[in-house]
Design an enzyme around this catalytic site. Structure first.
Site, PDB file in Angstrom:
ATOM      1  N   GLU A 110       0.827  -1.206   0.000  1.00 38.87           N
ATOM      2  CA  GLU A 110       0.000   0.000   0.000  1.00 38.87           C
ATOM      3  C   GLU A 110       0.857   1.250   0.000  1.00 38.87           C
ATOM      4  O   GLU A 110       1.916   1.287   0.633  1.00 38.87           O
ATOM      5  CB  GLU A 110      -0.857   0.036   1.268  1.00 38.87           C
ATOM      6  N   CYS A 359      -2.795   2.200   7.730  1.00 44.43           N
ATOM      7  CA  CYS A 359      -1.820   1.175   7.443  1.00 44.43           C
ATOM      8  C   CYS A 359      -2.297  -0.279   7.332  1.00 44.43           C
ATOM      9  O   CYS A 359      -2.790  -0.862   8.293  1.00 44.43           O
ATOM     10  CB  CYS A 359      -0.837   1.314   8.592  1.00 44.43           C
TER      11      CYS A 359
HETATM   12  N1  SAH Z   1       6.626  -0.087  11.684  1.00 42.50           N
HETATM   13  C1  SAH Z   1       6.626   1.332  11.796  1.00 42.50           C
HETATM   14  C2  SAH Z   1       5.857   2.059  10.719  1.00 42.50           C
HETATM   15  C3  SAH Z   1       4.533   1.531  10.288  1.00 42.50           C
HETATM   16  S1  SAH Z   1       3.094   1.827  11.234  1.00 42.50           S
HETATM   17  C4  SAH Z   1       6.164   1.749  13.171  1.00 42.50           C
HETATM   18  O1  SAH Z   1       5.786   0.900  13.960  1.00 42.50           O
HETATM   19  O2  SAH Z   1       6.238   2.921  13.489  1.00 42.50           O
HETATM   20  C5  SAH Z   1       2.819   3.554  11.262  1.00 42.50           C
HETATM   21  C6  SAH Z   1       2.073   4.013  12.516  1.00 42.50           C
HETATM   22  O3  SAH Z   1       0.686   3.616  12.493  1.00 42.50           O
HETATM   23  C7  SAH Z   1       2.670   3.444  13.783  1.00 42.50           C
HETATM   24  O4  SAH Z   1       2.732   4.421  14.786  1.00 42.50           O
HETATM   25  C8  SAH Z   1       1.674   2.376  14.122  1.00 42.50           C
HETATM   26  O5  SAH Z   1       1.781   2.041  15.461  1.00 42.50           O
HETATM   27  C9  SAH Z   1       0.364   3.023  13.731  1.00 42.50           C
HETATM   28  N2  SAH Z   1      -0.755   2.101  13.550  1.00 42.50           N
HETATM   29  C10 SAH Z   1      -0.757   0.884  12.983  1.00 42.50           C
HETATM   30  N3  SAH Z   1      -1.981   0.337  13.003  1.00 42.50           N
HETATM   31  C11 SAH Z   1      -2.791   1.228  13.578  1.00 42.50           C
HETATM   32  C12 SAH Z   1      -4.185   1.244  13.882  1.00 42.50           C
HETATM   33  N4  SAH Z   1      -4.990   0.210  13.612  1.00 42.50           N
HETATM   34  N5  SAH Z   1      -4.692   2.346  14.485  1.00 42.50           N
HETATM   35  C13 SAH Z   1      -3.872   3.403  14.774  1.00 42.50           C
HETATM   36  N6  SAH Z   1      -2.565   3.435  14.501  1.00 42.50           N
HETATM   37  C14 SAH Z   1      -2.015   2.366  13.929  1.00 42.50           C
END
Ligand code: SAH
Length: 375
Positions: A110, A359
């Protein structure tokens, strides 16, 4: 979905010079492309004709300033594939575009293009899937399939720009995957996207988000790129954080905050903290007080000015996790409690709320649909 090992076996060897090159054209630096072209019997200046066009999304056979035989030679030496648009969702609310992009081996990732007042931002993925196992995240449900090559990360920026006709001003590495778990390809991508012959996005316009991979943070600090680091914190204590983010069992909160502090001392770049609010887990008013205490004591030494900014993200409900965000009032109470203790905090505006822009959710849905079709 097939998994083509040739793509991950990143390197090809030039028979004449013995040099190793990445096997996909978008992963090549300007100098590597120059060397590859000369080893194919082409003049050096050819790289200056080809590299900028590649980075605008033009495949060698569509380039009007090189001959068909040069294009053929290139295509037989390296993989010339741009991520293809498999699905495109445009938000009617704010114009956010979410792409499901297809890779050469049939895997999907994505990419999101977001339009802000201060410019357009592209959010890129760094892996197919993720092995970090965060409890709230859709990207990790099927585990990690493979790392992306630098060219596949760059290809997302190129395809999003070419397809939308929009300029790209900023990049955030916040899509599917843990960028610091794919360190070498990510660093190669940073150099490529910053190259003056290509898209040339300044490091100050790039943010990288990590779940707290301490070795990666320390290596990145040593590279000296002035990019912004975002740390996904999501809890103020090790017990809660380890429960929702397994990576915390390897590197605990104090260790990760110390690495953030050192990153800031080395390159002076602001660090932002992401904090996903999950009802019943990490977002009472008392949690806010403890979070502020933790950040202040770990990061601000001798009353210095370490700039702390917390992005509060109400968790996006993902069907498989059953997690829910707190109420609007609770979110505001949490935010105010942090501000009262000297910590800037903003609630992240949800972009593309009508297109599932957060994400991993589109790929997840696509994978589930494909599996159902196959059954
Ligand atoms: N692996 C990296 C980048 C990808 S996720 C990281 O962990 O930072 C990007 C951001 O979106 C991260 O802060 C992650 O914790 C958040 N995120 C992922 N899934 C989510 C969800 N369902 N609701 C809110 N934030 C989410």
């Amino acid at each position: 979905m097939t998994n083509n090992p040739e793509i991950e076996a990143k390197n090809i060897k030039d028979a004449v010079s013995g040099r190793q090159f990445p096997s996909d054209i978008l992963s090549l630096t300007f100098d590597e492309l120059t060397d590859l072209l000369t080893s194919l019997g082409e003049p050096k200046y050819r790289a200056g004709q080809i590299f900028p066009q590649l980075h605008r999304g033009i495949t060698p056979d569509k380039m009007t300033n090189i001959s068909g035989s040069t294009a053929e030679k290139l295509k037989s030496a390296v993989l010339c594939h741009f991520p293809s648009v498999e699905k495109k969702l445009v938000s009617a609310v704010d114009g956010t575009i979410k792409y499901l992009l297809g890779l050469a081996d049939g895997n999907c990732i994505e990419t999101v293009l977001m339009k802000y007042k201060h410019g357009n931002t592209v959010c890129v993925s760094s892996q197919v899937g993720c092995r970090m196992g965060c409890a709230f995240c859709a990207s990790t449900i099927g585990g990690k399939i493979r790392d992306l090559t630098a060219g596949e990360i760059l290809g997302q920026v190129i395809t999003a720009a070419a397809d939308s006709g929009e300029r790209v001003d900023n990049i955030v590495m916040m899509g599917i995957g843990e960028p610091l778990d794919n360190y070498d390809n990510v660093v190669r991508f940073l150099r490529l996207v910053n190259d003056p012959h290509g898209i040339c996005i300044g490091y100050r316009h790039i943010s990288l988000s990590t779940c707290g991979h301490v070795d990666g943070i320390r290596r990145l600090a040593a590279e000296g790129f002035p990019i912004t680091l975002s740390l996904s914190l999501h809890a103020h204590d090790d017990e809660t954080r380890s429960r929702i983010m397994p990576v915390n069992r390897r590197w605990g909160i104090n260790e990760v905050l110390a690495a953030c502090r050192d990153y800031w001392e080395k390159n002076g770049r602001r660090i932002s903290f992401e904090y996903t609010l999950i009802n019943g887990q990490n977002c009472t008013r008392h949690d806010a007080v403890l979070l502020a205490q933790k950040l202040n004591s770990a990061l601000r030494r001798n009353g210095d000015s370490f700039p702390i900014h917390v992005n509060l993200i109400p968790v996006n409900a993902v069907k498989e996790t059953g997690l829910m965000p707190p109420s609007g009032d609770d979110i505001e109470d949490f935010r105010r409690e942090l501000e009262r203790r000297g910590i800037r905090a903003t609630v992240r505006r949800r972009l593309g709320p009508d297109i599932n822009a957060s994400c991993g959710q589109l790929r997840r849905r696509h994978t589930v649909e494909e599996t159902k079709k196959a059954d």
